[in-house]
Structures are given as structure tokens and as C-alpha cells.
Design a protein around this motif. Structure first.
Motif, PDB file in Angstrom:
ATOM      1  N   UNK A 161      57.447  22.244  28.088  1.00 31.47           N
ATOM      2  CA  UNK A 161      57.614  23.041  26.881  1.00 31.47           C
ATOM      3  C   UNK A 161      56.268  23.532  26.361  1.00 31.47           C
ATOM      4  N   UNK A 162      56.323  24.556  25.511  1.00 35.77           N
ATOM      5  CA  UNK A 162      55.104  25.174  24.984  1.00 35.77           C
ATOM      6  C   UNK A 162      54.239  24.180  24.226  1.00 35.77           C
ATOM      7  N   UNK A 163      54.859  23.221  23.515  1.00 34.71           N
ATOM      8  CA  UNK A 163      54.073  22.247  22.753  1.00 34.71           C
ATOM      9  C   UNK A 163      53.225  21.373  23.679  1.00 34.71           C
ATOM     10  N   UNK A 164      53.762  21.059  24.857  1.00 37.42           N
ATOM     11  CA  UNK A 164      53.009  20.261  25.835  1.00 37.42           C
ATOM     12  C   UNK A 164      51.795  21.012  26.343  1.00 37.42           C
ATOM     13  N   UNK A 165      51.939  22.332  26.470  1.00 34.93           N
ATOM     14  CA  UNK A 165      50.882  23.154  27.059  1.00 34.93           C
ATOM     15  C   UNK A 165      49.919  23.732  26.026  1.00 34.93           C
ATOM     16  N   UNK A 166      50.137  23.421  24.755  1.00 37.13           N
ATOM     17  CA  UNK A 166      49.324  24.011  23.679  1.00 37.13           C
ATOM     18  C   UNK A 166      47.818  23.832  23.875  1.00 37.13           C
ATOM     19  N   UNK A 167      47.340  22.677  24.389  1.00 40.03           N
ATOM     20  CA  UNK A 167      45.883  22.530  24.557  1.00 40.03           C
ATOM     21  C   UNK A 167      45.257  23.566  25.491  1.00 40.03           C
ATOM     22  N   UNK A 168      46.047  24.142  26.399  1.00 39.98           N
ATOM     23  CA  UNK A 168      45.496  25.136  27.326  1.00 39.98           C
ATOM     24  C   UNK A 168      45.036  26.394  26.611  1.00 39.98           C
ATOM     25  N   UNK A 169      45.676  26.690  25.491  1.00 40.53           N
ATOM     26  CA  UNK A 169      45.367  27.948  24.787  1.00 40.53           C
ATOM     27  C   UNK A 169      44.795  27.677  23.401  1.00 40.53           C
ATOM     28  N   UNK A 170      44.269  26.461  23.212  1.00 33.60           N
ATOM     29  CA  UNK A 170      43.781  26.072  21.884  1.00 33.60           C
ATOM     30  C   UNK A 170      42.486  26.781  21.514  1.00 33.60           C
ATOM     31  N   UNK A 171      41.679  27.135  22.508  1.00 28.15           N
ATOM     32  CA  UNK A 171      40.418  27.813  22.183  1.00 28.15           C
ATOM     33  C   UNK A 171      40.142  28.934  23.174  1.00 28.15           C
ATOM     34  N   UNK A 172      39.474  29.932  22.680  1.00 30.74           N
ATOM     35  CA  UNK A 172      39.139  31.102  23.497  1.00 30.74           C
ATOM     36  C   UNK A 172      37.885  30.813  24.316  1.00 30.74           C
ATOM     37  N   UNK A 173      37.977  31.027  25.620  1.00 31.54           N
ATOM     38  CA  UNK A 173      36.839  30.780  26.509  1.00 31.54           C
ATOM     39  C   UNK A 173      36.927  31.713  27.703  1.00 31.54           C
ATOM     40  N   UNK A 174      35.860  32.451  27.958  1.00 32.98           N
ATOM     41  CA  UNK A 174      35.840  33.352  29.109  1.00 32.98           C
ATOM     42  C   UNK A 174      35.859  32.511  30.384  1.00 32.98           C
ATOM     43  N   UNK A 175      36.858  32.729  31.202  1.00 36.11           N
ATOM     44  CA  UNK A 175      37.012  31.947  32.429  1.00 36.11           C
ATOM     45  C   UNK A 175      37.917  32.710  33.377  1.00 36.11           C
ATOM     46  N   UNK A 176      37.878  32.285  34.626  1.00 33.27           N
ATOM     47  CA  UNK A 176      38.849  32.750  35.606  1.00 33.27           C
ATOM     48  C   UNK A 176      39.914  31.670  35.728  1.00 33.27           C
ATOM     49  N   UNK A 177      41.123  31.986  35.300  1.00 32.81           N
ATOM     50  CA  UNK A 177      42.239  31.057  35.386  1.00 32.81           C
ATOM     51  C   UNK A 177      43.057  31.390  36.626  1.00 32.81           C
ATOM     52  N   UNK A 178      43.255  30.391  37.486  1.00 27.78           N
ATOM     53  CA  UNK A 178      44.034  30.574  38.717  1.00 27.78           C
ATOM     54  C   UNK A 178      45.292  29.719  38.599  1.00 27.78           C
ATOM     55  N   UNK A 179      46.435  30.364  38.524  1.00 31.90           N
ATOM     56  CA  UNK A 179      47.703  29.654  38.368  1.00 31.90           C
ATOM     57  C   UNK A 179      48.504  29.732  39.666  1.00 31.90           C
ATOM     58  N   UNK A 180      48.944  28.570  40.162  1.00 31.43           N
ATOM     59  CA  UNK A 180      49.787  28.498  41.353  1.00 31.43           C
ATOM     60  C   UNK A 180      51.169  28.025  40.919  1.00 31.43           C
ATOM     61  N   UNK A 181      52.173  28.862  41.136  1.00 33.30           N
ATOM     62  CA  UNK A 181      53.529  28.550  40.692  1.00 33.30           C
ATOM     63  C   UNK A 181      54.531  29.308  41.541  1.00 33.30           C
ATOM     64  N   UNK A 182      55.748  28.766  41.633  1.00 33.52           N
ATOM     65  CA  UNK A 182      56.817  29.514  42.295  1.00 33.52           C
ATOM     66  C   UNK A 182      57.576  30.390  41.302  1.00 33.52           C
ATOM     67  N   UNK A 183      57.140  30.363  40.023  1.00 35.39           N
ATOM     68  CA  UNK A 183      57.716  31.194  38.952  1.00 35.39           C
ATOM     69  C   UNK A 183      59.205  30.937  38.746  1.00 35.39           C
ATOM     70  N   UNK A 184      59.640  29.722  39.058  1.00 33.43           N
ATOM     71  CA  UNK A 184      61.016  29.339  38.780  1.00 33.43           C
ATOM     72  C   UNK A 184      61.077  28.915  37.317  1.00 33.43           C
TER      73      UNK A 184
END
Length: 291
Positions: A161-184
Motif C-alpha cells: 500500500x501507499x502508506x508502506x511506500x511513503x518513505x520512498x517519496x518523502x524527500x526530493x533528491x536528484x537520482x536515477x531510479x531503476x524499477x524492476x516490476x512485472x506491473x501486475x
């Protein structure tokens, strides 16, 4: 390039990552720019404040002078690797590898490449059990930490859920984010997370992972499919359903790619039946574009 089956058969993630990355780099074209990158270019005298890891100690022992090895990329970055560890990633291809197996090999190789470039690399495992997060670092102990976390990861449940993932977007930081998912996903939850990551980090490379038998629908005759996240089952005749399945799949893939690119994501579809070089090529291309 070694096949993913052979890399997995090593049963040694650090070794598999090194074999995959070094094999790829051996065939990569040299860049024209200089810095702390992947291909050696020239020496320059040491200056106070330089990274001592780039010092050529053998040359120093011979000449009593201190020189740094310059190479092909001139900037270091922060690279955040994200792994979808929901239960759908347990789907197994005809080569015996699950999506999760392949994703672990891929992310380990990308982490090796990132550190080879002098980047600070971190890892976040997205699981309903909670967010497992290794902050990005560029020290020599980071790769063992990252490999250990990947090796211990199991795919369970639904996308968190979004609440679990909130720390990922808690602060703005220039970075290259690489996400691996099957998009299910059930209701666009992965898409919303990636849109927010794009807003706070600036660059998102989305590696959409699909099994070869999903893309080719290599099943035959009567078969029962079970949803790995909901447990629901469906009985079909694979030969009869193949044309309709292929049509719907291709439409979904087109829509998925279009939506991702409209949001500013760098989207690429990868198959677990193919070598890892596609992922490494896209990572280095995206990284160079940021430099």
C-alpha cells in the motif's frame, strides 16, 4: 553473454553479477568522455581530495609518483534500485527461472555496474511485509549488503500500500531510479508510485519484466492457471485461447508503454528468456543521458 539460466546455476549472486557485468563491459563501445567511468582512458596526477580508490598503486610503487586512472564517464550519480517483490514475481518461465530469480540477477549486475561507475547505489524491496530499504552509498561494503538483501528476498502477497511506500517519496533528491516490476497491479498502484518517484527524483528507468512463456503463450492443451496473488483459478484450452490472448497481450503492452512514456518514464520491456545485456545497456544509456 551468459544466459540467465547459467548465471543462476552458479548459485552465487556476487559472482553472477560480476560475470554478467564484466562480460557486457567487454563488448561495450568506448565513450569519448573522461572521468570515473567504465573504460580506462588515461592517467593524471593525484590532487588533494581525489578519490583514493582510483589511485594506481602499482604505478606509484614503480615510480614513487601518484596518478589516478581516468576513464570514460565524468560524473557520479545516485542510483536507487527498486524491486517489486509481490507474489506475481514468482511466475516461472520455461527455462526454470522465476521473474524474481531473473530480477535478482539483473539488479545485482546493475549494482555492480553502478559501483564500477563510482555511483552511490541503494536498494528498496517493495513487499507487503514492509519496505526494506538500503540507502544509497558508494563505500566498498555496499555491494555485499545489497547482494545479501537480494538473496534473502522472497516474493509474497500483493503490491504494498501507499502508506508502506511513503518513505520512498518523502524527500526530493536528484537520482536515477531503476524499477524492476512485472506491473501486475489491481488498481494502478504501481503506476501512481512511479509517477510520484518521477516527480521527486527526476529520472525513472522502468524495466518491465515478463516471462518468455507469458509473451509467447507456449502452453498447450487444457490447463489451469492460478493467480499467484489472489489464488483465483481459470481453466482454459491453451490452443483455442492463444489468438485472443496474444491480441489482448499486445494491446496491453502497447497501452502500458504509451502510458509510462506519457508520464516521462523511460520504459523498456524485458523477457526472462533473454540475457541481461538489454537491462545493462538501457541503464548505461540512461545514466549517460543524465551526465
Amino acid at each position: 553473454m551468459l544466459s540467465p539460466e547459467l548465471l543462476y546455476a552458479l548459485r552465487n549472486l556476487p559472482l553472477a553479477a560480476k560475470q554478467a557485468a564484466e562480460g557486457f563491459l567487454a563488448g561495450a563501445h568506448a565513450s569519448r568522455r573522461h572521468g570515473a567511468g567504465m573504460e580506462f582512458s588515461q592517467y593524471r596526477p593525484y590532487q588533494p581530495g581525489d578519490d583514493l580508490r582510483r589511485l594506481d598503486w602499482r604505478l606509484a610503487a614503480r615510480s614513487d609518483r601518484y596518478y589516478l586512472r581516468e576513464s570514460e564517464v565524468d560524473t557520479s550519480l545516485t542510483v536507487n534500485l527498486l524491486l517489486d517483490a509481490s507474489a506475481s514475481m514468482n511466475h516461472r518461465d520455461d527455462n526454470g527461472l522465476s521473474k524474481l530469480d531473473y530480477a535478482k540477477l539483473m539488479l545485482a549486475a546493475l549494482a555492480y555496474l553502478a559501483q564500477k561507475q563510482g555511483d552511490a547505489v541503494g536498494l528498496s524491496v517493495l513487499s507487503p511485509r514492509g519496505l526494506q530499504h538500503l540507502p544509497a552509498r558508494d563505500d566498498t561494503r555496499q555491494l555485499p549488503r545489497l547482494y545479501y538483501t537480494l538473496e534473502a528476498t522472497e516474493a509474497t502477497g500483493t503490491f504494498p500500500e501507499a502508506t508502506t511506500l511513503a518513505p520512498l517519496i518523502a524527500r526530493r533528491q536528484r537520482a536515477l531510479t531503476v524499477c524492476v516490476s512485472d506491473l501486475y497491479e489491481a488498481d494502478g498502484e504501481i503506476n501512481r508510485l512511479l509517477a510520484r518517484l518521477r516527480a521527486v527524483s527526476g529520472d525513472v528507468l522502468l524495466l518491465h519484466l515478463a516471462a518468455g512463456n507469458e509473451l509467447n503463450f507456449s502452453y498447450k492443451g487444457p490447463i489451469t492457471f492460478r493467480d499467484l496473488e489472489t489464488g483465483q483459478t481459470l481453466q482454459v484450452d491453451a490452443d483455442q485461447q492463444r489468438p485472443a490472448y496474444q491480441q489482448h497481450l499486445q494491446q496491453w503492452l502497447r497501452d502500458t508503454a504509451q502510458q509510462a512514456r506519457q508520464q516521462g518514464l523511460d520504459y523498456h520491456l524485458l523477457s526472462t528468456a533473454e540475457p541481461l545485456d538489454g537491462a545493462m545497456r538501457e541503464f548505461l544509456r540512461r545514466r549517460q543521458a543524465m551526465g
